[in-house]
Structures are given as structure tokens and as C-alpha cells.
Design a protein around this motif. Structure first.
Motif, PDB file in Angstrom:
ATOM      1  N   ALA A  67      -1.719  -0.007   5.781  1.00  0.00           N
ATOM      2  CA  ALA A  67      -2.944  -0.331   6.506  1.00  0.00           C
ATOM      3  C   ALA A  67      -2.291  -1.229   7.797  1.00  0.00           C
ATOM      4  O   ALA A  67      -3.001  -0.697   8.677  1.00  0.00           O
ATOM      5  CB  ALA A  67      -4.125  -1.241   5.862  1.00  0.00           C
ATOM      6  N   VAL A  68      -1.240  -1.858   7.748  1.00  0.00           N
ATOM      7  CA  VAL A  68      -0.726  -2.425   9.079  1.00  0.00           C
ATOM      8  C   VAL A  68      -0.372  -1.218   9.941  1.00  0.00           C
ATOM      9  O   VAL A  68      -0.720  -1.408  11.237  1.00  0.00           O
ATOM     10  CB  VAL A  68       0.465  -3.288   8.738  1.00  0.00           C
ATOM     11  CG1 VAL A  68       1.127  -3.637   9.977  1.00  0.00           C
ATOM     12  CG2 VAL A  68      -0.153  -4.601   7.971  1.00  0.00           C
ATOM     13  N   LEU A  69       0.217  -0.292   9.534  1.00  0.00           N
ATOM     14  CA  LEU A  69       0.595   0.959  10.190  1.00  0.00           C
ATOM     15  C   LEU A  69      -0.733   1.671  11.051  1.00  0.00           C
ATOM     16  O   LEU A  69      -0.738   1.897  12.121  1.00  0.00           O
ATOM     17  CB  LEU A  69       1.508   1.767   9.816  1.00  0.00           C
ATOM     18  CG  LEU A  69       2.826   1.347   9.146  1.00  0.00           C
ATOM     19  CD1 LEU A  69       3.620   2.441   8.504  1.00  0.00           C
ATOM     20  CD2 LEU A  69       3.555   1.054  10.352  1.00  0.00           C
TER      21      LEU A  69
ATOM     22  N   LYS B 181     -12.363  -0.815  12.561  1.00  0.00           N
ATOM     23  CA  LYS B 181     -12.550  -0.651  11.248  1.00  0.00           C
ATOM     24  C   LYS B 181     -11.130  -0.756  10.257  1.00  0.00           C
ATOM     25  O   LYS B 181     -11.109  -1.544   9.114  1.00  0.00           O
ATOM     26  CB  LYS B 181     -13.103   0.553  10.822  1.00  0.00           C
ATOM     27  CG  LYS B 181     -14.557   0.706  11.295  1.00  0.00           C
ATOM     28  CD  LYS B 181     -15.069   2.206  10.792  1.00  0.00           C
ATOM     29  CE  LYS B 181     -16.579   2.449  11.288  1.00  0.00           C
ATOM     30  NZ  LYS B 181     -17.396   3.629  10.945  1.00  0.00           N
ATOM     31  N   LEU B 182     -10.258  -0.136  10.857  1.00  0.00           N
ATOM     32  CA  LEU B 182      -8.651  -0.208  10.403  1.00  0.00           C
ATOM     33  C   LEU B 182      -8.213  -1.728  10.320  1.00  0.00           C
ATOM     34  O   LEU B 182      -7.490  -1.999   9.408  1.00  0.00           O
ATOM     35  CB  LEU B 182      -7.700   0.644  11.039  1.00  0.00           C
ATOM     36  CG  LEU B 182      -8.054   2.110  10.774  1.00  0.00           C
ATOM     37  CD1 LEU B 182      -7.396   3.114  11.524  1.00  0.00           C
ATOM     38  CD2 LEU B 182      -7.987   2.642   9.181  1.00  0.00           C
TER      39      LEU B 182
ATOM     40  N   ASN C  11     -10.036  -4.369  10.229  1.00  0.00           N
ATOM     41  CA  ASN C  11     -10.813  -5.315   9.282  1.00  0.00           C
ATOM     42  C   ASN C  11     -10.316  -4.619   7.862  1.00  0.00           C
ATOM     43  O   ASN C  11     -10.282  -5.877   6.875  1.00  0.00           O
ATOM     44  CB  ASN C  11     -12.194  -4.867   9.375  1.00  0.00           C
ATOM     45  CG  ASN C  11     -12.993  -5.518  10.570  1.00  0.00           C
ATOM     46  OD1 ASN C  11     -12.640  -6.378  11.213  1.00  0.00           O
ATOM     47  ND2 ASN C  11     -13.811  -4.957  11.209  1.00  0.00           N
ATOM     48  N   LYS C  12     -10.089  -3.582   7.410  1.00  0.00           N
ATOM     49  CA  LYS C  12      -9.399  -3.198   6.289  1.00  0.00           C
ATOM     50  C   LYS C  12      -8.213  -3.738   6.018  1.00  0.00           C
ATOM     51  O   LYS C  12      -7.954  -4.356   4.703  1.00  0.00           O
ATOM     52  CB  LYS C  12      -9.465  -1.657   6.219  1.00  0.00           C
ATOM     53  CG  LYS C  12      -8.942  -1.188   4.859  1.00  0.00           C
ATOM     54  CD  LYS C  12     -10.088  -1.324   3.696  1.00  0.00           C
ATOM     55  CE  LYS C  12      -9.733  -0.930   2.375  1.00  0.00           C
ATOM     56  NZ  LYS C  12     -10.668  -1.323   1.264  1.00  0.00           N
ATOM     57  N   ARG C  13      -7.424  -3.829   6.880  1.00  0.00           N
ATOM     58  CA  ARG C  13      -5.970  -4.167   6.959  1.00  0.00           C
ATOM     59  C   ARG C  13      -6.200  -5.891   6.377  1.00  0.00           C
ATOM     60  O   ARG C  13      -5.429  -6.322   5.549  1.00  0.00           O
ATOM     61  CB  ARG C  13      -5.083  -4.110   8.075  1.00  0.00           C
ATOM     62  CG  ARG C  13      -4.078  -4.890   8.381  1.00  0.00           C
ATOM     63  CD  ARG C  13      -3.508  -5.125   9.618  1.00  0.00           C
ATOM     64  NE  ARG C  13      -4.184  -6.151  10.307  1.00  0.00           N
ATOM     65  CZ  ARG C  13      -4.374  -6.318  11.596  1.00  0.00           C
ATOM     66  NH1 ARG C  13      -3.574  -5.724  12.491  1.00  0.00           N
ATOM     67  NH2 ARG C  13      -5.159  -7.269  12.214  1.00  0.00           N
ATOM     68  N   ASN C  14      -7.009  -6.586   7.254  1.00  0.00           N
ATOM     69  CA  ASN C  14      -6.884  -7.952   6.759  1.00  0.00           C
ATOM     70  C   ASN C  14      -7.852  -7.996   5.641  1.00  0.00           C
ATOM     71  O   ASN C  14      -7.268  -9.259   4.843  1.00  0.00           O
ATOM     72  CB  ASN C  14      -8.157  -8.536   7.912  1.00  0.00           C
ATOM     73  CG  ASN C  14      -7.586  -8.727   9.465  1.00  0.00           C
ATOM     74  OD1 ASN C  14      -6.241  -8.535   9.451  1.00  0.00           O
ATOM     75  ND2 ASN C  14      -8.328  -8.632  10.123  1.00  0.00           N
ATOM     76  N   GLU C  15      -8.696  -7.418   5.047  1.00  0.00           N
ATOM     77  CA  GLU C  15      -9.189  -7.717   3.814  1.00  0.00           C
ATOM     78  C   GLU C  15      -8.278  -7.266   2.911  1.00  0.00           C
ATOM     79  O   GLU C  15      -7.848  -8.019   1.824  1.00  0.00           O
ATOM     80  CB  GLU C  15     -10.421  -6.604   3.766  1.00  0.00           C
ATOM     81  CG  GLU C  15     -11.082  -6.267   2.384  1.00  0.00           C
ATOM     82  CD  GLU C  15     -11.993  -5.086   2.419  1.00  0.00           C
ATOM     83  OE1 GLU C  15     -11.985  -4.341   1.409  1.00  0.00           O
ATOM     84  OE2 GLU C  15     -12.813  -4.841   3.292  1.00  0.00           O
ATOM     85  N   LEU C  16      -7.415  -6.302   2.931  1.00  0.00           N
ATOM     86  CA  LEU C  16      -6.432  -6.124   1.948  1.00  0.00           C
ATOM     87  C   LEU C  16      -5.290  -7.226   1.575  1.00  0.00           C
ATOM     88  O   LEU C  16      -4.875  -7.496   0.513  1.00  0.00           O
ATOM     89  CB  LEU C  16      -5.506  -4.758   2.469  1.00  0.00           C
ATOM     90  CG  LEU C  16      -6.330  -3.462   1.949  1.00  0.00           C
ATOM     91  CD1 LEU C  16      -5.781  -2.491   2.717  1.00  0.00           C
ATOM     92  CD2 LEU C  16      -6.657  -3.160   0.442  1.00  0.00           C
ATOM     93  N   LEU C  17      -5.040  -7.843   2.817  1.00  0.00           N
ATOM     94  CA  LEU C  17      -4.289  -8.994   2.767  1.00  0.00           C
ATOM     95  C   LEU C  17      -4.872 -10.079   2.104  1.00  0.00           C
ATOM     96  O   LEU C  17      -4.305 -10.807   1.184  1.00  0.00           O
ATOM     97  CB  LEU C  17      -3.727  -9.402   4.283  1.00  0.00           C
ATOM     98  CG  LEU C  17      -2.698 -10.586   4.415  1.00  0.00           C
ATOM     99  CD1 LEU C  17      -1.469 -10.313   3.609  1.00  0.00           C
ATOM    100  CD2 LEU C  17      -2.458 -10.959   5.578  1.00  0.00           C
ATOM    101  N   GLN C  18      -6.172 -10.460   2.254  1.00  0.00           N
ATOM    102  CA  GLN C  18      -6.832 -11.421   1.688  1.00  0.00           C
ATOM    103  C   GLN C  18      -6.917 -11.115   0.145  1.00  0.00           C
ATOM    104  O   GLN C  18      -6.720 -12.068  -0.857  1.00  0.00           O
ATOM    105  CB  GLN C  18      -8.189 -11.804   2.124  1.00  0.00           C
ATOM    106  CG  GLN C  18      -8.205 -12.123   3.534  1.00  0.00           C
ATOM    107  CD  GLN C  18      -7.449 -13.359   3.662  1.00  0.00           C
ATOM    108  OE1 GLN C  18      -7.528 -14.416   2.882  1.00  0.00           O
ATOM    109  NE2 GLN C  18      -6.582 -13.543   4.719  1.00  0.00           N
ATOM    110  N   GLN C  19      -7.132  -9.941  -0.212  1.00  0.00           N
ATOM    111  CA  GLN C  19      -6.968  -9.334  -1.651  1.00  0.00           C
ATOM    112  C   GLN C  19      -5.759  -9.455  -2.335  1.00  0.00           C
ATOM    113  O   GLN C  19      -5.641  -9.627  -3.793  1.00  0.00           O
ATOM    114  CB  GLN C  19      -7.671  -8.111  -2.102  1.00  0.00           C
ATOM    115  CG  GLN C  19      -8.934  -8.067  -1.524  1.00  0.00           C
ATOM    116  CD  GLN C  19      -9.774  -6.631  -1.364  1.00  0.00           C
ATOM    117  OE1 GLN C  19      -8.807  -5.780  -1.510  1.00  0.00           O
ATOM    118  NE2 GLN C  19     -10.831  -6.548  -1.182  1.00  0.00           N
ATOM    119  N   ALA C  20      -4.771  -9.395  -1.561  1.00  0.00           N
ATOM    120  CA  ALA C  20      -3.500  -9.140  -2.233  1.00  0.00           C
ATOM    121  C   ALA C  20      -3.097 -10.603  -2.892  1.00  0.00           C
ATOM    122  O   ALA C  20      -3.005 -11.680  -2.442  1.00  0.00           O
ATOM    123  CB  ALA C  20      -2.221  -8.962  -1.293  1.00  0.00           C
TER     124      ALA C  20
END
Length: 86
Positions: free
Chosen positions: A18-20, A28-29, A31-40
Motif C-alpha cells: 500500500a505504501v508503494l 484513498k490509497l 488513507n488505506k495505507r494509514n489504516e493498514l499500518l494502524q491494523q498491523a
């Protein structure tokens, strides 16, 4: 990787890709990247994976590869093939 389709879900790997995807700045991308980091569960692991991918496939890495190819083929002296330069 986030949904585990075909394999076990891996939020660290999903974040790294998602970072890439977010390098272009699409909101949108990002926000998704940030969301995934928070969930990791292991944010440090996720960030390390992302850095590794960025070094290989990130925008800056691809620009450097393109510049090297340009240098090799400048002036038509080299075809960048395995045969060699003329």
C-alpha cells in the motif's frame, strides 16, 4: 494480503504494498495505507517491509533504474542487450 485471499492475511505485507500504491498521492490509497499500518500488529515489521519494497520498486528506485538505462543507451552506442555494446 489484507484479506488473506488464497493465503493467510498479512497486514504487514499489505501495508508495504500500500505504501508503494500511495506514492502517487491518491487520497484513498493514502488513507488505506494509514489504516493498514494502524491494523498491523507489528508496525515496525510493516514499516521495514515497506522500506525494502520502496528500495526495489518505489518511484525513486524506478527513476534511478531508468536513468541508468538512459546512460547506457545514450548516443546509440549500447543496446543494453547481453550481446554488448558496439
Amino acid at each position: 494480503y489484507a484479506n488473506g485471499e488464497g493465503k493467510k492475511a498479512d497486514l504487514a505485507e499489505a501495508y508495504a504494498w500500500a505504501v508503494l500504491a500511495a506514492e502517487g498521492g491518491d487520497e484513498k490509497l493514502v488513507n488505506k495505507r494509514n489504516e493498514l499500518l494502524q491494523q498491523a500488529s507489528d508496525k515496525t515489521k510493516a514499516q521495514k517491509k515497506a522500506e525494502k519494497l520502496k528500495k526495489k520498486y518505489g518511484k525513486l528506485a524506478l527513476e534511478k533504474k531508468a536513468a541508468r538505462r538512459e546512460e547506457l543507451t545514450e548516443g546509440g552506442a549500447c543496446t543494453n542487450s547481453r550481446i554488448g555494446c558496439s
